[in-house]
Design a protein around this motif. Structure first.
Motif, mmCIF file in Angstrom:
data_model
loop_
_atom_site.group_PDB
_atom_site.id
_atom_site.type_symbol
_atom_site.label_atom_id
_atom_site.label_comp_id
_atom_site.label_asym_id
_atom_site.label_seq_id
_atom_site.Cartn_x
_atom_site.Cartn_y
_atom_site.Cartn_z
ATOM 1 N N THR A 21 94.009 44.427 38.724
ATOM 2 C CA THR A 21 93.208 44.133 37.543
ATOM 3 C C THR A 21 93.594 45.053 36.388
ATOM 4 O O THR A 21 94.120 46.141 36.584
ATOM 5 C CB THR A 21 91.700 44.299 37.826
ATOM 6 O OG1 THR A 21 91.447 45.635 38.219
ATOM 7 C CG2 THR A 21 91.240 43.335 38.909
ATOM 8 N N GLU A 22 93.316 44.570 35.198
ATOM 9 C CA GLU A 22 93.593 45.322 33.963
ATOM 10 C C GLU A 22 92.663 44.789 32.882
ATOM 11 O O GLU A 22 92.242 43.645 32.937
ATOM 12 C CB GLU A 22 95.053 45.120 33.552
ATOM 13 C CG GLU A 22 95.471 45.914 32.353
ATOM 14 C CD GLU A 22 95.407 47.407 32.591
ATOM 15 O OE1 GLU A 22 94.561 48.048 31.949
ATOM 16 O OE2 GLU A 22 96.163 47.920 33.412
ATOM 17 N N THR A 23 92.331 45.635 31.943
ATOM 18 C CA THR A 23 91.512 45.174 30.819
ATOM 19 C C THR A 23 92.412 44.888 29.625
ATOM 20 O O THR A 23 93.511 45.431 29.516
ATOM 21 C CB THR A 23 90.457 46.224 30.410
ATOM 22 O OG1 THR A 23 91.118 47.437 30.080
ATOM 23 C CG2 THR A 23 89.450 46.451 31.515
ATOM 24 N N GLY A 64 92.976 39.554 36.131
ATOM 25 C CA GLY A 64 93.454 39.883 37.464
ATOM 26 C C GLY A 64 94.629 39.013 37.863
ATOM 27 O O GLY A 64 94.785 37.893 37.379
ATOM 28 N N LEU A 65 95.463 39.577 38.705
ATOM 29 C CA LEU A 65 96.622 38.868 39.240
ATOM 30 C C LEU A 65 96.708 39.184 40.724
ATOM 31 O O LEU A 65 96.666 40.356 41.122
ATOM 32 C CB LEU A 65 97.896 39.319 38.515
ATOM 33 C CG LEU A 65 99.209 38.696 38.970
ATOM 34 C CD1 LEU A 65 99.197 37.187 38.695
ATOM 35 C CD2 LEU A 65 100.381 39.341 38.255
ATOM 36 N N GLY A 66 96.846 38.148 41.542
ATOM 37 C CA GLY A 66 96.913 38.329 42.981
ATOM 38 C C GLY A 66 98.161 39.082 43.414
ATOM 39 O O GLY A 66 99.226 38.930 42.811
ATOM 40 N N GLU A 67 98.025 39.899 44.458
ATOM 41 C CA GLU A 67 99.174 40.658 44.957
ATOM 42 C C GLU A 67 100.293 39.743 45.440
ATOM 43 O O GLU A 67 101.464 40.066 45.276
ATOM 44 C CB GLU A 67 98.755 41.590 46.100
ATOM 45 C CG GLU A 67 97.972 42.794 45.671
ATOM 46 C CD GLU A 67 96.473 42.547 45.729
ATOM 47 O OE1 GLU A 67 96.057 41.403 46.031
ATOM 48 O OE2 GLU A 67 95.720 43.497 45.466
ATOM 49 N N ASP A 68 99.918 38.582 46.002
ATOM 50 C CA ASP A 68 100.955 37.674 46.486
ATOM 51 C C ASP A 68 101.791 37.117 45.339
ATOM 52 O O ASP A 68 102.985 36.889 45.490
ATOM 53 C CB ASP A 68 100.358 36.553 47.322
ATOM 54 C CG ASP A 68 99.382 35.694 46.539
ATOM 55 O OD1 ASP A 68 98.726 36.222 45.623
ATOM 56 O OD2 ASP A 68 99.283 34.494 46.845
ATOM 57 N N ALA A 69 101.183 36.951 44.168
ATOM 58 C CA ALA A 69 101.945 36.483 43.000
ATOM 59 C C ALA A 69 102.957 37.544 42.574
ATOM 60 O O ALA A 69 104.092 37.216 42.216
ATOM 61 C CB ALA A 69 100.996 36.149 41.847
ATOM 62 N N VAL A 70 102.559 38.805 42.642
ATOM 63 C CA VAL A 70 103.481 39.899 42.280
ATOM 64 C C VAL A 70 104.630 39.958 43.280
ATOM 65 O O VAL A 70 105.794 40.103 42.896
ATOM 66 C CB VAL A 70 102.722 41.244 42.214
ATOM 67 C CG1 VAL A 70 103.695 42.387 41.956
ATOM 68 C CG2 VAL A 70 101.653 41.203 41.138
#
Length: 155
Positions: free
Chosen positions: A3-5, A69-75
């Motif tokens: 996550t990031e703002t 937010g971005l899923g770890e699997d996408a990364v």
């Protein structure tokens, strides 16, 4: 989920452009005891990055502070597509070219270069193919806590 703002710059249908402040160093690097990422950060400066994020069920407006937010699997998928596939293609095609030609270095180098180009081409096509897949894109999770903008309450 990572996550990031960020701050919403523009909303276009189900997507929003969000500006995120780039974190270029960890606390250890800032103290001068880390990996050297702080040196790179000082060279690059303090920059904002624009990220396209799916709005999902969150109603946002330009200026809102949001949590994305971005899923770890996408990364992991993106890293494999960008780094692993071109590397494996370079090694495989280089080894195949060396074997076919009887072990010449020039053939191995040319084959590795061709494999690298093929792998990068595949990665580019893969990126275009999954660009519209919402499961692999950043998603706005909600308004950032305590950062509601323009009189809007945080989620």
């Amino acid at each position: 989920m990572i996550t990031e703002t960020g701050r919403v710059l523009e909303v276009d249908g189900d997507w929003a452009w969000v500006a995120c402040r780039r974190q270029v160093e960890c606390p250890r690097c800032a103290e001068g005891r880390g990996c050297g990422g702080g040196v790179l950060g000082k060279l690059l400066g303090d920059r904002l990055h624009k990220v396209r994020a799916a709005t999902g069920s969150v109603a946002v407006e330009p200026g809102d502070q949001v949590l994305i937010g971005l899923g770890e699997d996408a990364v992991l998928r993106a890293a494999a597509a960008v780094y692993l596939v071109p590397l494996v293609a370079a090694l495989a095609v280089g080894a195949t070219a060396a074997t076919i030609t009887g072990g010449g270095d020039l053939a191995a180098i040319a084959g590795a270069a061709a494999g690298l180009i093929l792998g990068l081409g595949w990665a580019r096509r893969y990126g275009r193919r999954v660009a519209a897949d919402a499961a692999l894109q950043p998603v706005i999770l909600g308004l950032a806590a305590g950062e509601g903008c323009a009189g809007r309450a945080p989620a």
